[in-house]
Design a protein around this motif. Structure first.
Motif, PDB file in Angstrom:
ATOM      1  N   PRO A  13       0.812  -1.198   0.069  1.00 25.72           N
ATOM      2  CA  PRO A  13      -0.083  -0.212  -0.019  1.00 25.72           C
ATOM      3  C   PRO A  13       0.776   1.297   0.025  1.00 25.72           C
ATOM      4  O   PRO A  13       0.638   2.427  -0.604  1.00 25.72           O
ATOM      5  N   LEU A  14       1.840   1.360   0.635  1.00 19.89           N
ATOM      6  CA  LEU A  14       2.929   2.454   0.569  1.00 19.89           C
ATOM      7  C   LEU A  14       3.368   2.700  -0.581  1.00 19.89           C
ATOM      8  O   LEU A  14       3.637   3.693  -1.019  1.00 19.89           O
ATOM      9  N   ARG A  17       1.183   4.270  -2.982  1.00 20.69           N
ATOM     10  CA  ARG A  17       0.793   5.496  -2.471  1.00 20.69           C
ATOM     11  C   ARG A  17       2.001   6.456  -2.961  1.00 20.69           C
ATOM     12  O   ARG A  17       1.786   7.729  -3.596  1.00 20.69           O
ATOM     13  N   VAL A  18       3.329   6.011  -2.951  1.00 25.26           N
ATOM     14  CA  VAL A  18       4.237   6.543  -3.622  1.00 25.26           C
ATOM     15  C   VAL A  18       4.230   6.807  -5.033  1.00 25.26           C
ATOM     16  O   VAL A  18       4.318   7.863  -5.672  1.00 25.26           O
ATOM     17  N   SER A  19       3.881   5.668  -5.671  1.00 24.98           N
ATOM     18  CA  SER A  19       3.534   5.670  -7.093  1.00 24.98           C
ATOM     19  C   SER A  19       2.574   6.758  -7.342  1.00 24.98           C
ATOM     20  O   SER A  19       3.050   7.514  -8.665  1.00 24.98           O
ATOM     21  N   GLN A  20       1.704   7.152  -6.614  1.00 23.57           N
ATOM     22  CA  GLN A  20       0.792   8.010  -7.302  1.00 23.57           C
ATOM     23  C   GLN A  20       1.506   9.452  -6.906  1.00 23.57           C
ATOM     24  O   GLN A  20       1.176  10.475  -7.593  1.00 23.57           O
ATOM     25  N   SER A  25       5.370  14.137 -11.322  1.00 22.96           N
ATOM     26  CA  SER A  25       6.175  15.179 -10.133  1.00 22.96           C
ATOM     27  C   SER A  25       7.643  15.200 -11.035  1.00 22.96           C
ATOM     28  O   SER A  25       8.138  16.230 -10.385  1.00 22.96           O
ATOM     29  N   GLY A  26       7.752  14.565 -11.832  1.00 29.49           N
ATOM     30  CA  GLY A  26       9.112  14.793 -12.360  1.00 29.49           C
ATOM     31  C   GLY A  26      10.158  13.600 -12.053  1.00 29.49           C
ATOM     32  O   GLY A  26      11.156  13.519 -12.562  1.00 29.49           O
ATOM     33  N   PHE A  27       9.868  12.879 -10.746  1.00 32.11           N
ATOM     34  CA  PHE A  27      10.612  11.799 -10.423  1.00 32.11           C
ATOM     35  C   PHE A  27      10.312  10.584 -11.744  1.00 32.11           C
ATOM     36  O   PHE A  27       9.150  10.338 -11.946  1.00 32.11           O
ATOM     37  N   SER A  28      11.339   9.923 -11.915  1.00 33.64           N
ATOM     38  CA  SER A  28      11.160   8.858 -12.843  1.00 33.64           C
ATOM     39  C   SER A  28      10.366   7.558 -12.418  1.00 33.64           C
ATOM     40  O   SER A  28       9.994   6.835 -13.242  1.00 33.64           O
ATOM     41  N   SER A  29      10.574   7.511 -11.152  1.00 31.01           N
ATOM     42  CA  SER A  29      10.041   5.969 -10.708  1.00 31.01           C
ATOM     43  C   SER A  29       9.774   6.215  -9.144  1.00 31.01           C
ATOM     44  O   SER A  29      10.364   7.256  -8.604  1.00 31.01           O
ATOM     45  N   PRO A  30       9.029   5.257  -8.359  1.00 34.40           N
ATOM     46  CA  PRO A  30       8.982   5.396  -7.157  1.00 34.40           C
ATOM     47  C   PRO A  30      10.193   5.282  -6.346  1.00 34.40           C
ATOM     48  O   PRO A  30      10.437   5.921  -5.317  1.00 34.40           O
ATOM     49  N   THR A  31      11.401   4.248  -7.155  1.00 29.12           N
ATOM     50  CA  THR A  31      12.609   4.337  -6.477  1.00 29.12           C
ATOM     51  C   THR A  31      13.345   5.515  -6.231  1.00 29.12           C
ATOM     52  O   THR A  31      13.986   6.033  -5.380  1.00 29.12           O
ATOM     53  N   ASP A  32      13.275   6.542  -7.448  1.00 33.58           N
ATOM     54  CA  ASP A  32      13.946   7.561  -7.561  1.00 33.58           C
ATOM     55  C   ASP A  32      13.312   8.783  -6.595  1.00 33.58           C
ATOM     56  O   ASP A  32      14.247   9.315  -5.721  1.00 33.58           O
ATOM     57  N   PHE A  33      12.125   8.670  -6.239  1.00 37.50           N
ATOM     58  CA  PHE A  33      11.501   9.401  -5.178  1.00 37.50           C
ATOM     59  C   PHE A  33      12.064   8.968  -3.856  1.00 37.50           C
ATOM     60  O   PHE A  33      12.484   9.772  -2.795  1.00 37.50           O
TER      61      PHE A  33
END
Length: 73
Positions: A13-14, A17-20, A25-33
């Protein structure tokens, strides 16, 4: 030769949420964020210091991402 990355598991679930949050946002992936947030938090605690300075292009990219997330005007 050791890999310079590892796998970390987080609750699904987290991750969703990060994916959303990452979308648009300009981040290329949840990992990048997630890497950005962890570096920021560790930097605030003085635990992590970036070994190299950011290039002008990297700084522009970070500012754009923060602006897209609403942290900068």
């Amino acid at each position: 030769m050791k890999e310079n990355r590892v796998t970390i598991k987080i609750p699904r679930p987290l991750y969703r949420r990060v994916s959303q949050v990452v979308q648009g946002s300009g981040f290329s992936s949840p990992t990048d964020f997630i890497v950005f947030v962890l570096r920021d938090l560790l930097g605030e605690k003085g635990v992590f210091e970036e070994p190299e300075e950011f290039s002008p292009e990297e700084l522009r990219s970070i500012r754009r991402k923060l602006k897209n997330l609403g942290y900068l005007d």
